[in-house]
Design an enzyme around this catalytic site. Sequence first.
Site, mmCIF file in Angstrom:
data_model
loop_
_atom_site.group_PDB
_atom_site.id
_atom_site.type_symbol
_atom_site.label_atom_id
_atom_site.label_comp_id
_atom_site.label_asym_id
_atom_site.label_seq_id
_atom_site.Cartn_x
_atom_site.Cartn_y
_atom_site.Cartn_z
ATOM 1 N N LYS A 116 19.881 54.468 -5.888
ATOM 2 C CA LYS A 116 18.589 53.538 -5.798
ATOM 3 C C LYS A 116 17.364 54.594 -5.937
ATOM 4 O O LYS A 116 16.340 53.823 -6.395
ATOM 5 C CB LYS A 116 18.732 52.892 -4.246
ATOM 6 C CG LYS A 116 19.980 51.660 -4.193
ATOM 7 C CD LYS A 116 19.898 51.050 -2.974
ATOM 8 C CE LYS A 116 20.747 49.802 -3.090
ATOM 9 N NZ LYS A 116 22.136 50.059 -3.430
ATOM 10 N N GLU A 275 17.787 43.451 -9.908
ATOM 11 C CA GLU A 275 17.240 42.471 -8.935
ATOM 12 C C GLU A 275 15.789 42.787 -8.638
ATOM 13 O O GLU A 275 15.286 43.857 -8.605
ATOM 14 C CB GLU A 275 18.035 42.772 -7.432
ATOM 15 C CG GLU A 275 19.697 42.538 -7.793
ATOM 16 C CD GLU A 275 20.453 42.549 -6.485
ATOM 17 O OE1 GLU A 275 19.828 42.902 -5.301
ATOM 18 O OE2 GLU A 275 21.600 42.077 -6.519
ATOM 19 N N GLU A 288 16.882 46.869 -7.107
ATOM 20 C CA GLU A 288 17.991 47.603 -7.690
ATOM 21 C C GLU A 288 18.493 47.160 -8.874
ATOM 22 O O GLU A 288 18.475 45.870 -9.431
ATOM 23 C CB GLU A 288 18.886 48.027 -6.595
ATOM 24 C CG GLU A 288 19.456 46.501 -6.016
ATOM 25 C CD GLU A 288 20.660 46.602 -4.864
ATOM 26 O OE1 GLU A 288 21.005 48.022 -4.839
ATOM 27 O OE2 GLU A 288 20.902 45.604 -4.349
ATOM 28 N N ASN A 290 22.464 46.425 -10.421
ATOM 29 C CA ASN A 290 23.889 46.420 -10.271
ATOM 30 C C ASN A 290 24.624 46.527 -11.591
ATOM 31 O O ASN A 290 24.605 45.540 -12.405
ATOM 32 C CB ASN A 290 24.243 45.255 -9.251
ATOM 33 C CG ASN A 290 23.782 45.219 -7.953
ATOM 34 O OD1 ASN A 290 24.262 46.228 -7.114
ATOM 35 N ND2 ASN A 290 23.050 44.101 -7.738
ATOM 36 N N PHE A 348 28.000 34.287 13.301
ATOM 37 C CA PHE A 348 28.616 34.523 12.007
ATOM 38 C C PHE A 348 29.768 35.768 12.262
ATOM 39 O O PHE A 348 29.841 36.437 11.256
ATOM 40 C CB PHE A 348 27.493 34.697 11.271
ATOM 41 C CG PHE A 348 26.978 33.380 10.882
ATOM 42 C CD1 PHE A 348 27.282 32.674 9.727
ATOM 43 C CD2 PHE A 348 25.623 33.433 11.548
ATOM 44 C CE1 PHE A 348 26.242 31.575 9.620
ATOM 45 C CE2 PHE A 348 24.812 32.298 11.271
ATOM 46 C CZ PHE A 348 25.260 31.326 10.294
#
Length: 670
Positions: A116, A275, A288, A290, A348
Amino acid sequence: MFKKILIANRGEIACRVIKTARKMGIATVAVYSDADADAVHVEMADEAVHIGPPPANQSYLIADRIIAACKETGAEAVHPGYGFLSENAGFCEKLEAEGIIFIGPKVKAIEAMGDKITSKKIAADAGVSTVPGFMGLIENAEHAAEIASQIGYPVMIKASAGGGGKGMRIAWNEAEAREGFERSKSEAASSFGDDRIFVEKFVEEPRHIEIQVLADAHGTCIHLGERECSIQRRNQKVVEEAPSPFLDPETRAAMGAQAVALAKAVDYQSAGTVEFIVDRNRNFYFLEMNTRLQVEHPVTELITGIDLVEQMIRIASGEKLAFGQDGVELNGWAVESRIYAEDPVRNFLPSIGRLTRYRPPAEGRFGDVVVRNDTGVTEGSEISMFYDPMIAKLCTWAPDRLTAIEAMSEALDGFVIDGIEHNIPFLTALMSHPRWREGRLSTGFIAEEFPDGFTPREPGVEERHVLSAVALAVELLRRDRLDRLTGRLAPHSGELKRDWSVRLNDEYVKASVVEGMISIPLEMDVSIDGAKPITVASSWRPGDAVWEGTVDGRTVHVQVRPVLNGVQLAWQGVSAKARVMLPRIAELDRLMPVREAPDTSKLLLCPMPGLVVSVAVSDGQEVKAGETLAVVEAMKMENVLRAERDCTVMKVNARPGDSLAVDAVIMEFD
């Protein structure tokens, strides 16, 4: 074209690749760990090779075992899916040395975009807008706090080799910057084998919007529009859609152009995703790239009609793209819900176990709606603590956004999963949330709208009427069936009266049968709370997991699960235990005492099945509210357990390395 390919992955993405390969007439090879010996992807593939124990770093992450499987089976190419070795340049180099094709970009692009820090420098040189931050090496937590202070809070602390929300923390002050650095560094080392961390400015009220790119080895590079992925929890995407309800044509064109420019800067060849973070004024910043297939790729496929896996395979085999930018048309709207093995009621937390019941909604085109379910499990499958908690990706397509959302809501209502906890109740509630339906999104949506976590809504007036009517219909059919099984034919023994009381959780609702016979298919008129009669119609039979029918002309799908003295009903994010009683029994039921829950305030219970990473306190130690007590890892995520109040630790029962079950006592307090 390849005759045989190996899929270096597991679960739903392995199944997804196998489906396209089968359509193209290409034979497939699956690989599997001990935990996946009976997995769906193993059964689907033409061949399967065992590669090691359950932990990914002893099986799916070992490049040499993947290469050995290729040699053993004669696979000419490898599709990596996402995660695992999908963005590992070293793996690609090893494949190339063995003459095996990697179905993805070249090493140069993976190395450049996989880091990154490097990727942001390349993006800036290519004229792509980037977020302010520190791209150098961060030595320790002290250094991270110093940099964060210079950038200005809030900041995002991220793993350089990260992805999927792992190794990421938002820090709002110096203390959070220090701890965030340590946790991100630890998660990064565990998940990616690379603990380098960088810090950048956190854009407030951001929207996460990404551009899908596709490029061949012959100079063609195009984009396929955008996906909005702003509904996230802990930086993990939960719901995605395509296109974005926020972008205008000008912004879409500008973002697409920058994404293509970045892909060309690294000679990209395959499917990839750029992104961006987009602020409230539609200013966008590179986040970034992917260099792999994205989890959410189905929504792009649904609005473009382009099979991205097929294009990846064709590009890797040397073919030219059969279309250019002018050949890409965005049609309709698609929504994807990620079905996770996690308990939304318990913040969660991950859930593991066997799927005792797994009944997804039917796939296909239904009028103007398309339903698609990408999954790698079936009834009886085991959800393991070793891998990602995603069970399935449920997608719907329709000509417009609201119709796609309505279709998703209906599909979720009909998606039955038992044996583990899952997030379907949360997703169902989300589909009816006004802010989501209006498209007013940000990556902070879940934290802002559910600040105290998710709790199923209590039934409102509409839900009370629908659920009471369904509960009455279910109970009358059950009683009728019981009478027939025991030989008691009509007239009945006096139980099937016209007037009833339905208890929904702790609320009592009057329900009366105005007209109709108790039979299958059922059609009767009922009055709820003395209101105007409504018609209830269904072909539901006792034992069916979903009550599908109409209530007052509205089509509904209500999940029905037997519980003691009643049924548990779930619909539109509302969950209620329903008991149908005669009015006199209801009067007596109101007098029954309520059992109190046991007091666990002096215990720290393990909130999920997991591995104890560290324990920060010892016997007799005094701790303050908010201090870290222990860290538990589950499904590749580290969870920090903190003190809820000032107290003294009386006894520590767990040690680092211990594997704990849900509600295991980690420590006791005074």
